[in-house]
Design an enzyme around this catalytic site. Structure first.
Site, PDB file in Angstrom:
ATOM      1  N   LYS A   9      -1.389 -16.720   7.808  1.00 40.40           N
ATOM      2  CA  LYS A   9      -0.587 -15.895   8.715  1.00 40.40           C
ATOM      3  C   LYS A   9       0.233 -16.715   9.715  1.00 40.40           C
ATOM      4  CE  LYS A   9      -3.155 -11.545   8.355  1.00 40.40           C
ATOM      5  NZ  LYS A   9      -2.149 -10.604   7.902  1.00 40.40           N
TER       6      LYS A   9
ATOM      7  N   ASP B 291     -13.319 -16.793   8.247  1.00 41.63           N
ATOM      8  CA  ASP B 291     -11.960 -16.383   7.886  1.00 41.63           C
ATOM      9  C   ASP B 291     -11.189 -16.195   9.192  1.00 41.63           C
ATOM     10  OD1 ASP B 291      -9.660 -15.027   7.289  1.00 41.63           O
ATOM     11  OD2 ASP B 291     -10.578 -13.634   5.871  1.00 41.63           O
TER      12      ASP B 291
ATOM     13  N   TYR C 295     -12.406  -7.551   6.322  1.00 41.62           N
ATOM     14  CA  TYR C 295     -11.250  -7.570   5.416  1.00 41.62           C
ATOM     15  C   TYR C 295     -10.897  -9.032   5.146  1.00 41.62           C
ATOM     16  CZ  TYR C 295      -6.675  -7.210   3.384  1.00 41.62           C
ATOM     17  OH  TYR C 295      -5.611  -7.355   2.519  1.00 41.62           O
TER      18      TYR C 295
ATOM     19  N   TYR D 145       0.837  -1.212   0.000  1.00 36.45           N
ATOM     20  CA  TYR D 145       0.000   0.000   0.000  1.00 36.45           C
ATOM     21  C   TYR D 145       0.863   1.250   0.000  1.00 36.45           C
ATOM     22  CZ  TYR D 145      -3.318  -3.498   1.427  1.00 36.45           C
ATOM     23  OH  TYR D 145      -4.069  -4.630   1.484  1.00 36.45           O
TER      24      TYR D 145
END
Ligand code: PLP
Length: 436
Positions: A283, A254, A153, A25
């Site tokens: 992760k 998720d 997200y 980003y």
């Protein structure tokens, strides 16, 4: 022989990096500063100039045991002496099967079919495809849409982006390229507040209205991460599970950010004692060593997919079930389960709660919240990312806020003293934070 270094100095490397290498980003024209890391060990990141930072980010939820752990290093050494990678089409190997046994053992009961993917976002794509293929196999090909809640997200690939929050996510920019899914309100009741059934009405109405076209509901259980670092009530998940059962809609959790203990339970859905039909993990799966994710499904989902046309599940990435990543993941899970992780998380939670509470009185701060090994200070306004990370580095800690959120999710091995250095730095910086 290691190759001779390309750059004569760190300054030269940084100048090259600034011009040619994209960071997450970030602008290639006016990038914010990046800090060159020489090594990382335990809860510390060492910069090229010798400064040591206490890591409060666990490299975005992943490095739960800290860095350079001898046990995971050892597992990787062992594995690399055998093979780094082989294709997974037509071949299999012990590291994948070993890891699959662990995942089936530790995740909620109906999940016993494992698909290995390359990253969290890809595992979300896989979950979405599973849901759509499930209904196609069952003769309901119209069920192609997803339903989710605002404030979520799920990743940066197209399928995942389409279920991220429609305002703070990237919908605006890519609107014509994204499938249109269905959004309910954000789960509004905080984790620790009193439950009120009204909080579920919006989702219930929306799902009842659209259930004939919805393949699955996808949601981050209990903790909405990058979409706002928000902790919501467990009853919401319980109601959602009941409603999905009643309407026959698949439910995808998720757990990419929350998995492996972060919220105080091994998986955040355990707070509500409910299980999904499909679950995404990533992760911390490899203890932050390398990119690996997994999408787990119930036998019902997996078998239905395989019984319909074309009789196979349509996904198969080149680096699927990479043996090195699987070996790191198995070592990381064993390490976690052998450690007093619940005590560590409870200790971190209590220190974060006590130490961050005074921040709530600062004029720049809107709210402070903690859950498990996650501490969040939500500000009134967004911080200046060109200046604020430097202020933390100057105080010897690695904290990387985004937008209005200054948040920490440290490695579970961080000591109370190190954590106190982190929280003192946060209070200090937020007394007068640079804003955009
Ligand atoms: C809940 C959740 N899902 C999916 C993702 C995407 O994972 P990755 O960055 O590995 O693609 C993230 C990453 O932050 C996440 O927090």
């Amino acid at each position: 022989m290691p190759p001779s270094p390309t750059f004569a100095s760190i300054e030269a490397m940084l100048a090259f990096d600034r011009k040619h290498v994209w960071h997450p980003y970030s602008s290639i024209v006016d990038p914010p500063p990046v800090f060159p890391v020489a090594s990382a060990s335990g809860a510390h990141i060492e910069l090229e100039d010798g400064r040591k930072l206490i890591d409060a980010m666990a490299s975005w939820w992943s490095a739960i045991h800290g860095y350079n752990h001898p046990r995971i290093n050892g597992a990787l050494h062992d594995q690399i002496s055998k093979m780094a990678h082989v294709m997974f089409g037509g071949l299999t190997h012990r590291p994948a099967a070993e890891l699959a046994t662990r995942l089936i053992d530790i995740t909620p009961a109906p999940l016993d079919r494992v698909f290995f993917a390359d990253s969290g976002s890809v595992s979300v794509e896989v979950a979405i495809k599973m849901a759509i293929q499930f209904w196609a196999s069952r003769g309901e090909p119209a069920k192609q849409r997803l339903m989710t809640v605002r404030g979520g997200y799920h990743g940066d690939t197209f399928g995942a982006m389409a279920v991220c929050d429609p305002v703070t996510g990237m919908h605006g920019l890519f609107s014509n390229a994204l499938p249109e899914h269905i959004f309910a309100d954000r789960p509004a009741i905080p984790f620790t507040a009193n439950w009120s059934a009204d909080a579920f009405t919006n989702l219930e109405h929306t799902l009842r209205e659209h259930c004939n076209e919805i393949a699955a509901v996808i949601i981050e259980p209990i903790v909405q991460g990058a979409g706002g670092m928000w902790f919501y009530h467990r009853e919401y998940l319980r109601h959602l599970r009941h409603l999905c059962d009643e309407l026959g809609t698949l439910l995808i959790f998720d757990e990419i950010a929350t998995g492996f203990g972060r919220s105080g339970k091994l998986f955040a859905c355990e707070h509500a004692d409910v299980a999904p039909d499909i679950m995404c993990l990533g992760k911390a799966l490899t203890g932050g060593y390398m990119s690996l994710a997994a999408t787990l499904a119930s036998a019902d989902v997996a078998e239905s997919i395989s019984c319909g046309d074309p009789g196979v599940f349509m996904h198969g990435p080149t680096f699927m079930a990479n043996p090195l990543a699987c070996a790191a993941a198995t070592a990381s899970i064993d390490l976690l389960l052998e450690s007093p992780w619940q005590e560590n998380i409870a200790r971190i939670e209590s220190t974060l709660r006590t130490n961050l509470a005074p921040c709530a009185k600062l004029p720049a701060v809107n709210q402070v919240r903690t859950l498990g090994a996650i501490g969040v200070v939500e500000l009134e306004d967004a911080v200046d990312m060109h200046r604020i990370p430097q202020m933390f580095v100057d105080r010897g800690v690695w904290v990387r806020p985004f937008g209005r959120l200054v948040y920490v999710m440290p490695p579970y091995i961080i000591t109370d003293q190190e954590l106190t250095t982190v929280t003192s730095a946060i209070a200090d910086v937020l007394r007068d934070p640079p804003l955009v």
